[in-house]
Every structure is written in structure tokens, then in C-alpha cells.
Scaffold this active site. Structure first.
Site, PDB file in Angstrom:
ATOM      1  CB  CYS A   2     -28.234  -2.409  12.566  1.00 11.66           C
ATOM      2  SG  CYS A   2     -26.962  -1.128  13.089  1.00 11.66           S
ATOM      3  CB  ILE A  53     -22.067   4.066  10.523  1.00 11.79           C
ATOM      4  CG1 ILE A  53     -22.418   2.674   9.737  1.00 11.79           C
ATOM      5  CG2 ILE A  53     -21.850   4.955   9.532  1.00 11.79           C
ATOM      6  CD1 ILE A  53     -21.145   2.172   8.581  1.00 11.79           C
ATOM      7  CG  ASN A  75     -31.692  -1.423   9.233  1.00 11.97           C
ATOM      8  OD1 ASN A  75     -30.295  -1.123   9.125  1.00 11.97           O
ATOM      9  ND2 ASN A  75     -32.261  -2.134   8.312  1.00 11.97           N
ATOM     10  CD  GLU A  77     -26.052   5.531   9.459  1.00  8.31           C
ATOM     11  OE1 GLU A  77     -26.246   6.353  10.417  1.00  8.31           O
ATOM     12  OE2 GLU A  77     -25.355   4.503   9.415  1.00  8.31           O
ATOM     13  CG  ASP A 100     -27.964   7.905  13.812  1.00 13.47           C
ATOM     14  OD1 ASP A 100     -27.264   6.899  14.258  1.00 13.47           O
ATOM     15  OD2 ASP A 100     -28.268   7.392  12.520  1.00 13.47           O
ATOM     16  CB  VAL A 285     -19.276  -5.401 -11.546  1.00 10.39           C
ATOM     17  CG1 VAL A 285     -20.611  -4.818 -11.741  1.00 10.39           C
ATOM     18  CG2 VAL A 285     -19.157  -6.846 -11.497  1.00 10.39           C
ATOM     19  N   GLY A 367     -26.291   5.575  -7.308  1.00 10.09           N
ATOM     20  CA  GLY A 367     -27.398   6.378  -8.121  1.00 10.09           C
ATOM     21  C   GLY A 367     -28.766   5.825  -8.127  1.00 10.09           C
TER      22      GLY A 367
END
Length: 631
Positions: A2, A53, A75, A77, A100, A285, A367
Site C-alpha cells: 500500500c 492481498i 504498508n 505484509e 494482518d 526481461v 532473489g
């Protein structure tokens, strides 16, 4: 994922204008296109944009506690929220949602400013305590989520992005000239500074409170590099798998950014295993391999490796092919979302791959963080070799820096300087900024000396913190504290959020980071390879061609594009009489950089790209605003 923002007027009788909070919130609409919410009461205002989410129907923010005395905007998780919720319910707290976010308000009720102590995740959140009339602002341990603030004489203001702060007429739009010279040295502005004077970032692992008595900032987390563990591949594999599993918690589709390198392929392997063979969506990409930049584009392309990894795990693979035209045209968009100059050309392919991913998923794993925690960069191994040379040379090592005055190229000069000094005296991160010679020509001796002094002030505390550990860990710690949050993670957040995609980084689960910090160097670097422990765990999982391939580090054929297809763009932007760079740097030095780049005589394109990014940022954020105000 967010966007958050808020204002606290220090004069408690001066109400916050709701329309201002709405404008600040709308400036971050791309971070949360699904919903918005506000809390405006007397001298306080909070705003929130939501990307749904978890708890899609019930997670609307702001969220309150049982009696409405605590309110939060969040903002990020918190991946272990279900366990935390169970514990808080057992302590008597009542939950109204499955979100959450609500965990934060009840944890704050229970633990106060230590509320984040058990959170596993990425977060930037603000809690307004209506009884105490106090704002608590918190940033996650590694700096995955950003939060900016400005403290004026009459008000305090914060947001996920600087453009939100700039909606307030009392926030100055002024270049921090000291930050300009730090930018030349690193190609980004190290926190807590930004390129805007008096606009700051809350540092990773810190919280701050704001009330009528003023501001207070405290650090709540750090990394301990005491080496007291032995090899335990099962424990490492368990922690890594647990981290990935936690980051698969979602009520919307997920995928993986896949380069075909070790780190992203490991993410794909873990995700495939955890989901029981379900087809994972992967995104890569590549670059157009025709025209003047054909050779460099072919060298930069990693699509063949990504395709091999995707095929190996039966993934649903998607690709985007970037052209020189795409690259040049995307610069204004890139800077609009970055808010300040960052001379990392990989921002642009990351934006396009995020845009591609948004057509298929909302959450993506990558990663990032493996190199900074397990010593993946080749530079670490080169510096360790220089450390051996310096120790072997003894007192004679002091001659090496003097040799740097001879007519060598910039890279050789840099190595000679490093070979003659301890790692803490020369290491400024894995990023390649402009050389001392280039910075001297652009900014002059006084500014160069001042910027070197400030760089020492920034990095010295990190080396003091690790003075009793190895040279390798000292570099890893410096990069984890500066390069990682100020470049890699900031780039990742801004470019994915620009397309309303949530980026998750399992290698940066703080429990995994803490574990890796306690391992001896030999489990990170062995022979001529880094990330040794990860290679061992992935040895029977990944194809050998991916497991042992040379790290490329997200290459972009920008040097050839700037020299050929974008040559006129470079000249028009940097050499025009009204170029902003002429106000900050020596015009003759700018022209020399452009000419050498055209001839291919520089060690890279970093100099030209750094100036281009600064010039374009200045036009968009300083000159355009000044013109609008004048109008």
C-alpha cells in the site's frame, strides 16, 4: 502492499485540512489502486491507498482497536500474523478482521513501541495513539519498505513516497547540494538524506515518535556477526524454505522474477516444491539484439538461462524484450516513481517486467538479498585478495596509493588505493560510483573533500560495529545497511509499486539474515565462488549450467544505446545551454564525459547515465514545480 501518509500539526488547535490528506493519498494511488481510506481528527490526518492481498473484503484501512483509541495505516505484509493473532487473542484482544494490519494495533496496545518485535515481514506503518496524542512511525528491519518524512516548525509529515509530501505547500522543493556530491560518489543518495533538502528517510530497523514534546528516533534491531555456528545444511534449508512458504501467503495470484541466475532459480525451485508441483508463473526481461548495440545486447541477454530454469520446473514463462527506444522513453516515468535520482539503469527493465507481470499476477517473489548476506558479488573476492596483498606487503603497502597517481585507468587506480589501505578506509559499497578523478573534475577539490568526509561519517559507524569480525563480514554489513536499502530495495519497491505489483524478498527474512550472519566466511565464499552454502543446498535441484554460471548482475546494454541510438538524446540533454547540470558541475568536465562516452573511452557509461538521471530529475521535480508556482 500500500501507500501511507499523514500529518501532525504541532499546534493542537490547528485542524488538518482533509483535502490535503486526500491529495497526499491520491499522489500514491498507483501503490494501492483497490481502495483508499482516511482518518482526520483535529490536528492529525492519516491516509491510505490499498493493494488488496490479504482479507480482501475486511482489510480496509485505517484500522482501529476495540475502543477506537489506536488507529493504524500500514504498508507491507506481516507474514506470521496468524500466529501473532492467536497469541493476542489469548491475551484478551478482540479482532474484527482477518487482516494482518489489525495485528499491529493490538500488538501496540500490548507492547507499545516494541510492538514490532515479533513481526516477520516487510513494513512501514504509523500508529496514532488518540489518548497519548502521539504518532509512532516504524520501518522494517532491512528497509524493504520506504518511509519519508519532513519536520517543519509547525508540522510533521510522512509518506511512502516523496511526491506525497510535496503536496503540502509548506514542504520546500529545494536541492540538497551536499546530497548531490554524495550521489556522484555512490550513484544514489545514502539515507537518512534524500536529494531534497530537509526531507529524510526513516532508517531501516528504526522507529520514531512524534508528539508535543518533539521527535524521538530509536534503533530496535541490528545484525550480530559473531561466528559461532558450524555447517548445518538442514537448518539453512529449513529457514529458507520457511521464508519462502511464509511469503506465499496471499489471496491473489503469485509469480517469480526469473533471471536464470542462482538466486531467482532457487526461488522458483522452492516455490515449485512448496506448491506441490503447481505451475509457477515466471517473468523475465531481455533486449533487442539488432542494430549498433547488437553485441552488447546479446552479452546482456539472460533469456536462455531463464527459459532453461522455467522449463526445468515446468513454469508458465513470460518474457519482455526491451529496445533502446523503450529505454530512452521510460526515463521520465522511472524518475516520476523514484522521486529522486538513482543512477541504476536496471530500474527501467525492472519497470517493464513488473508491468508485464501485472497482467498475470499481483504478488511476485525475487532473489534480492542473497548477494549481501552470502557474499555473492565478485567484488568481495577481489577485495579479500587485496587484503591478502596488503597484509603480505606490510609497511610497503603504503606505497600503493601513491602509485595511483600514475597514468593508469580509473579501475587500476581504484585497486591501488584499496591495496594500500584497510577495508574500512576505502570500501564504500559494491556499487561503482564515479571515480575520484571524475568527481574532482565535476565538483572541484573543496566539494570532493567535503563529500569524502561525509562518506566517512556515513560508513564509519558500520565498520565500528563490525570491527571484531572478518573483512568479508564488514563489507557485507556495510552493503546491507547502505547499498541494499538505498538502491536495490528502493528500486524494487518503487518500480514494482509503479505497476501495482507487490514484491517479496524471501532471502531477507530477518531470521534467515541473522542465521547467515553467524556463519564463518568459508560457508559463504569458497574458492572462486560466493554463496557456497546456497549452492550446496541447490546442488541436486538446479541444472548445473545455472548452478555454476558466472553472475551477471542484471546487465543492461545501456552503454551502447547511449553511444549509438540515444546519442542525440544525451547531447541535447547534457550539453544544452539551459541544462541544470551546468549549475552544479563544471561544464567542461560534462562535455569531456560525453565525448569520452561517445568514443567508448570510459570504463563504463556510469558517468553519462548519472548526469542524465540527475538532469532529468531536476527538470521534472525542481524546474517544473518552480514554473508551476511562478505561473
Amino acid at each position: 502492499m500500500c501507500g501511507i501518509c499523514g500529518i501532525v500539526n504541532f499546534n493542537t488547535t490547528e485542524p488538518v485540512e482533509r483535502g490535503l490528506v486526500e491529495r497526499m493519498t491520491s499522489a500514491q494511488a498507483h501503490r494501492g489502486p483497490d481502495d483508499h481510506g482516511y482518518f482526520v481528527e483535529n490536528n492529525v490526518g492519516l491516509g491510505h491507498r490499498r493493494l488488496s492481498i490479504i482479507d480482501l473484503s475486511g482489510g480496509k484501512q485505517p484500522i482501529f482497536n476495540e475502543d477506537g483509541s489506536v488507529v493504524v495505516v500500514f504498508n507491507g505484509e506481516i507474514y506470521n500474523y496468524a500466529d501473532l493473532t492467536g497469541d493476542l487473542v489469548a491475551r484478551g484482544h478482540q479482532f474484527a478482521t482477518r487482516s494482518d494490519t489489525e495485528t499491529i494495533v493490538h500488538a501496540y496496545e500490548e507492547y507499545g513501541t516494541e510492538c514490532m518485535r515479533d513481526f516477520r515481514g516487510m513494513f512501514a506503518f504509523a500508529v496514532w495513539d488518540r489518548r497519548r496524542k502521539q504518532l509512532l512511525l516504524v520501518r522494517d528491519r532491512l528497509g524493504i519498505k520506504p518511509v519519508y518524512y519532513y519536520a517543519g516548525k509547525d508540522f510533521f509529515i510522512f509518506a511512502s513516497e516523496i511526491k506525497s509530501l510535496l503536496q503540502h505547500p509548506g514542504v520546500p522543493r529545494e536541492v540538497d547540494r551536499q546530497a548531490v556530491d554524495l550521489y556522484l560518489a555512490l550513484r544514489y543518495v545514502p539515507g537518512p538524506r534524500t536529494m531534497f533538502k530537509n526531507i529524510f528517510k526513516l532508517q531501516p530497523g528504526h522507529w520514531m515518535t512524534v508528539d508535543e514534546s518533539g521527535m524521538k528516533i530509536r534503533k530496535y534491531w541490528d545484525i550480530d556477526y559473531r561466528n559461532d555456528r558450524k555447517l548445518d545444511l538442514e537448518e539453512f534449508q529449513h529457514l529458507l524454505e520457511e521464508s519462502v512458504r511464509l511469503r506465499l501467503i496471499s489471496e491473489v495470484p503469485l509469480g517469480v522474477f526469473l533471471s536464470g541466475g542462482l538466486d531467482s532459480s532457487a526461488m522458483l525451485a522452492m516455490m515449485s516444491k512448496i506448491t506441490g508441483g503447481e505451475r509457477v508463473k515466471t517473468f523475465s526481461v531481455g533486449y533487442e539484439t539488432s542494430g549498433p548495440a547488437e553485441s552488447e545486447a546479446r552479452d546482456a541477454n539472460e533469456l536462455s538461462y531463464a527459459r532453461e530454469a522455467a522449463a526445468h520446473f515446468g513454469a508458465e514463462h513470460h518474457e519482455f524484450c526491451l529496445t533502446a527506444r523503450d529505454f530512452g522513453n521510460a526515463m521520465p516515468t522511472m524518475l516520476a516513481h523514484l522521486d529522486e535520482p538513482m543512477a541504476d539503469p536496471t530500474c527501467i527493465p525492472l519497470y517493464f517486467i513488473s508491468k508485464l507481470a501485472r497482467n498475470h499476477i499481483t504478488v511476485v517473489l525475487s532473489g534480492e538479498g542473497a548477494d549481501e548476506t552470502m557474499a555473492g558479488y565478485a567484488l568481495y573476492r577481489r577485495i579479500l585478495l587485496l587484503e591478502k596483498i596488503r597484509n603480505f606487503a606490510g609497511p610497503l603497502a603504503g606505497v600503493f596509493p601513491a602509485l595511483a597517481g600514475l597514468p593508469f585507468d580509473d579501475r587500476m587506480r581504484a585497486y591501488l588505493r584499496r591495496a594500500g589501505t584497510k577495508v574500512e578506509d576505502h570500501y564504500r559499497g559494491v556499487v561503482k560510483g564515479l571515480s575520484l578523478e571524475r568527481r574532482l573534475a565535476l565538483a572541484g577539490p573543496e566539494r570532493l573533500a567535503e563529500s569524502e568526509r561525509r562518506l566517512n561519517e556515513i560508513f564509519a559507524p558500520y565498520f565500528r560495529h563490525t570491527e571484531r569480525t572478518s573483512a568479508l563480514n564488514r563489507m557485507l554489513y556495510a552493503d546491507t545497511k547502505v547499498w541494499l536499502p538505498e538502491n536495490l530495495l528502493l528500486k524494487g519497491d518503487k518500480m514494482t509499486m509503479a505497476t501495482s505489483v507487490e514484491l517479496r524478498v524471501p532471502f531477507l527474512d530477518h531470521k534467515l539474515v541473522e542465521y547467515l550472519a553467524t556463519l564463518p566466511d568459508s560457508l559463504k565464499v569458497r574458492g572462486n565462488q560466493g554463496k557456497w552454502i546456497l549452492r550446496q543446498v541447490m546442488g541436486n535441484v538446479l541444472p548445473p549450467s545455472i548452478l555454476h554460471r558466472t553472475k551477471k548482475g542484471f546487465p543492461v546494454p545501456a552503454a551502447s544505446w547511449l553511444r549509438h541510438e540515444l546519442r542525440d538524446f544525451v547531447r541535447d540533454t547534457l550539453l544544452g545551454r539551459k541544462a541544470a547540470c551546468r549549475q552544479f558541475f563544471d561544464p567542461q568536465a560534462i562535455e569531456e564525459i560525453v565525448t569520452l562516452q561517445e568514443k567508448g573511452k570510459t570504463s563504463g557509461f556510469q558517468e553519462v547515465w548519472s548526469l542524465l538521471v540527475f538532469e532529468s530529475w531536476h527538470k521534472q521535480f525542481i524546474e517544473s514545480i518552480a514554473s508551476a508556482e511562478a505561473a
